[in-house]
Design a protein around this motif. Structure first.
Motif, short mmCIF file in Angstrom:
data_model
loop_
_atom_site.label_atom_id
_atom_site.label_comp_id
_atom_site.label_asym_id
_atom_site.label_seq_id
_atom_site.Cartn_x
_atom_site.Cartn_y
_atom_site.Cartn_z
N PHE A 1 -13.07 -0.06 16.20
CA PHE A 1 -11.87 0.02 15.52
C PHE A 1 -11.66 1.17 14.51
CE2 PHE A 1 -8.52 -1.73 12.45
CZ PHE A 1 -7.80 -2.18 13.46
N ASP A 2 -12.71 1.22 13.85
CA ASP A 2 -12.64 2.48 12.83
C ASP A 2 -13.99 2.83 12.37
OD1 ASP A 2 -11.49 4.53 11.29
OD2 ASP A 2 -10.17 3.02 10.26
N HIS B 1 -3.77 -1.47 6.59
CA HIS B 1 -3.13 -0.40 7.21
C HIS B 1 -2.73 -0.56 8.79
CE1 HIS B 1 -2.38 3.94 8.00
NE2 HIS B 1 -3.08 3.94 9.09
N HIS B 2 -3.45 -1.60 9.25
CA HIS B 2 -3.02 -1.65 10.68
C HIS B 2 -2.29 -3.20 10.90
CE1 HIS B 2 -5.10 1.59 12.90
NE2 HIS B 2 -6.06 1.41 11.88
N ASN B 3 -1.76 -3.69 9.63
CA ASN B 3 -0.87 -4.75 9.57
C ASN B 3 -1.78 -5.93 10.24
OD1 ASN B 3 1.22 -3.70 8.37
ND2 ASN B 3 1.87 -2.72 10.18
N LEU B 4 -2.88 -6.14 9.85
CA LEU B 4 -3.78 -7.07 10.50
C LEU B 4 -4.14 -7.99 9.14
CD1 LEU B 4 -6.30 -5.43 12.78
CD2 LEU B 4 -4.33 -6.81 13.39
N GLN B 5 -3.80 -9.24 9.24
CA GLN B 5 -4.06 -10.25 8.04
C GLN B 5 -5.31 -10.65 8.04
OE1 GLN B 5 -1.03 -13.18 8.35
NE2 GLN B 5 0.79 -11.77 9.08
N THR C 1 -6.66 -12.00 17.08
CA THR C 1 -5.14 -11.51 16.95
C THR C 1 -4.20 -12.36 18.12
OG1 THR C 1 -5.96 -9.98 18.86
CG2 THR C 1 -6.30 -8.98 16.65
N LYS D 1 -8.77 -2.53 3.17
CA LYS D 1 -7.82 -1.31 3.35
C LYS D 1 -7.43 -1.05 4.67
CE LYS D 1 -8.88 0.88 -0.99
NZ LYS D 1 -9.51 2.39 -1.44
N VAL D 2 -8.47 -1.06 5.63
CA VAL D 2 -8.24 -0.53 7.10
C VAL D 2 -7.46 -1.63 7.65
CG1 VAL D 2 -9.35 -0.57 9.43
CG2 VAL D 2 -10.34 0.64 7.35
N LEU D 3 -7.54 -3.00 7.43
CA LEU D 3 -6.96 -4.14 8.09
C LEU D 3 -5.47 -4.02 7.65
CD1 LEU D 3 -9.55 -6.95 7.85
CD2 LEU D 3 -8.98 -5.63 9.87
#
Length: 440
Positions: A19-20, A42-46, A440, A38-40
């Motif tokens: 993922f990153d 940024h990708h709108n993952l809760q 997801t 922060k990464v989550l």
């Protein structure tokens, strides 16, 4: 820091995707927690929708109170942390035993002994010759049986930092080839051609001929012998979770039994070995003085028995027990045992409706309403008479393949609650080293 997402897609395929990768200033739990969040974000993952998390076994990751997994559990109480069971378990147990200072010194001496013996073909050949001589003496004296496959000539194996079981193998090798090892070290000490090697061999010989070295050698054989079965079992590609969890309990109980009731028999075994090889045995009720860390002039006086029994025997076993109990928490074991009831292996032999309902109710309360829990039980009753006997699904070997089969046969529509629970379990349960899981 690499971040990998694990999820089940719409068609029932279990996916793991890079993922990153994030540059971090340090590896403290707080820093890693902030960067992952922060990464989550940024990708709108809760974060609240996480269903699992997995890292290596470092204390900053698995710490119960301030580890990374604990910080995420505060954000999402159902993001269960299941550490990769097989990931360097034996190496972690070795590291735990090295917290006892004399054992750390022992491994340092063991590495020196193996290096001195096996570093050159000449010394290795001398080692083989010494083994032949020793075996011949035992056979002549009637102390050694002969036959096919017996009395094999071998070498000493180095305890490797990345090889499974190497420490246990190294310890067993030295016990079996103790006399030959001492003989070769004596040869080297008498060889005047290499002064530096003579000094190294002399130090190794003094170590191997000490009672403390022999005591720790046999102690590690006992402890690693008990944990080696578990380590090998957890490396199998296909695991029976129930048997694996039972083996964890058996291993812990065996270590506890050794601690509580094994001292006398163990000491007798060590003393017998020492008498057989002419090694001085200290008087156990004599005084053993140990320098404190504050000053070499300050010493605490204890008996020799206290030193070996409490400071080494009990301490080594206690560190092993702490390591095992920390890696296999009761909550994680219960989660996996209940999850195994969904496993289709061996014709769904582990299927249990009550366990599956308990799994959904206790571990996934946010994913199932009370009404849906009632529906789940009703679905399971029909499922038990349907899926295990359906030709397409009755022989699937893994839960992930069952999930795909559900989609392909449209059983996912018929058993919506079961399909949801299977996806949740697949997202959480893993044996990978370093993953960060999110549904997801």
């Amino acid at each position: 820091m690499a971040i990998i997402l694990r999820f089940v897609d719409k068609e029932g395929f279990l996916r793991e995707r890079f993922f990153d990768i994030v540059m971090v200033e340090d590896t403290t739990a707080e820093t890693l927690h902030q960067e992952i969040s922060k990464v989550l974000l940024h990708h709108n993952l809760q974060v609240e929708r996480m269903q699992g998390q997995g890292y290596d076994g470092a204390s900053n990751m698995r710490g119960e109170w301030n580890g990374l997994q604990a910080l995420f559990l505060r954000d999402c109480s159902y993001a269960y942390y299941v550490h990769c069971f097989a990931h360097q378990l034996q190496l972690a147990l070795v590291a735990a035993s090295k917290k006892v200072d004399p054992i750390w010194v022992f491994f340092s001496s063991l590495s020196t002994i193996v290096n001195v013996i096996c570093a050159s073909p000449k010394r290795l050949n001398e080692f083989h010759v010494a083994q032949v001589m020793h075996i011949t003496e035992l056979v002549v004296a009637g102390e050694c049986e002969t036959g096919r496959g017996l009395n094999q000539i071998g070498t000493l194996h180095r305890p490797g930092a990345t090889r499974w079981g190497s420490h246990f193998t190294s310890v067993c090798d030295l016990i079996d080839k103790y006399d030959a090892t001492c003989t070769v070290l004596e040869f080297i000490m008498d060889d005047k051609s290499t002064e530096s090697l003579r000094a190294e061999a002399s130090g190794a010989y003094n170590a191997i001929r000490s009672f403390q070295f022999i005591f720790i050698l046999h102690l590690l054989k006992e402890i690693m012998g008990l944990t080696d079965v578990l380590c090998r079992e957890l490396q199998h590609k296909s695991q029976d979770i129930l048997n694996a969890m039972n083996l964890v309990e058996v291993t812990v109980n065996s270590l506890q039994k050794l601690r509580e009731n094994g001292w006398e028999d163990f000491l007798e075994k060590v003393e017998c070995f020492c008498k057989q090889h002419d090694i001085d045995i200290p008087t156990m009720d004599g005084q053993h003085s140990v320098s404190t860390r504050r000053s070499y002039c300050q010493q605490r006086s204890i008996t020799t028995e206290h030193h070996y029994r409490v400071d080494i025997f009990y301490a080594a076993i206690d560190f092993e027990l702490v390591e095992l109990n920390g890696r296999f928490s009761e909550r994680a074991k219960e989660l996996l045992i209940l999850s195994s009831s969904l496993d289709p292996v061996d014709g769904f032999k582990a299927f249990n409706i009550d366990n599956i309902c308990t799994l959904a109710e206790k571990f996934y309360p946010q994913d199932f309403t009370r009404q849906e829990l009632h529906i789940l039980r009703s679905e399971l009753i029909i499922y038990e008479s349907d899926v295990p006997h359906y030709d397409v699904l009755k022989n699937v070997p893994t839960l992930s393949e069952l999930c795909r089969g559900f989609f392909e046969t449209k059983r996912s529509q018929r058993y919506q609650m079961i399909d949801r629970l299977i996806r949740l379990v697949l997202t959480c349960a893993t044996r990978w080293r370093m993953t960060f899981w999110l549904i997801t």
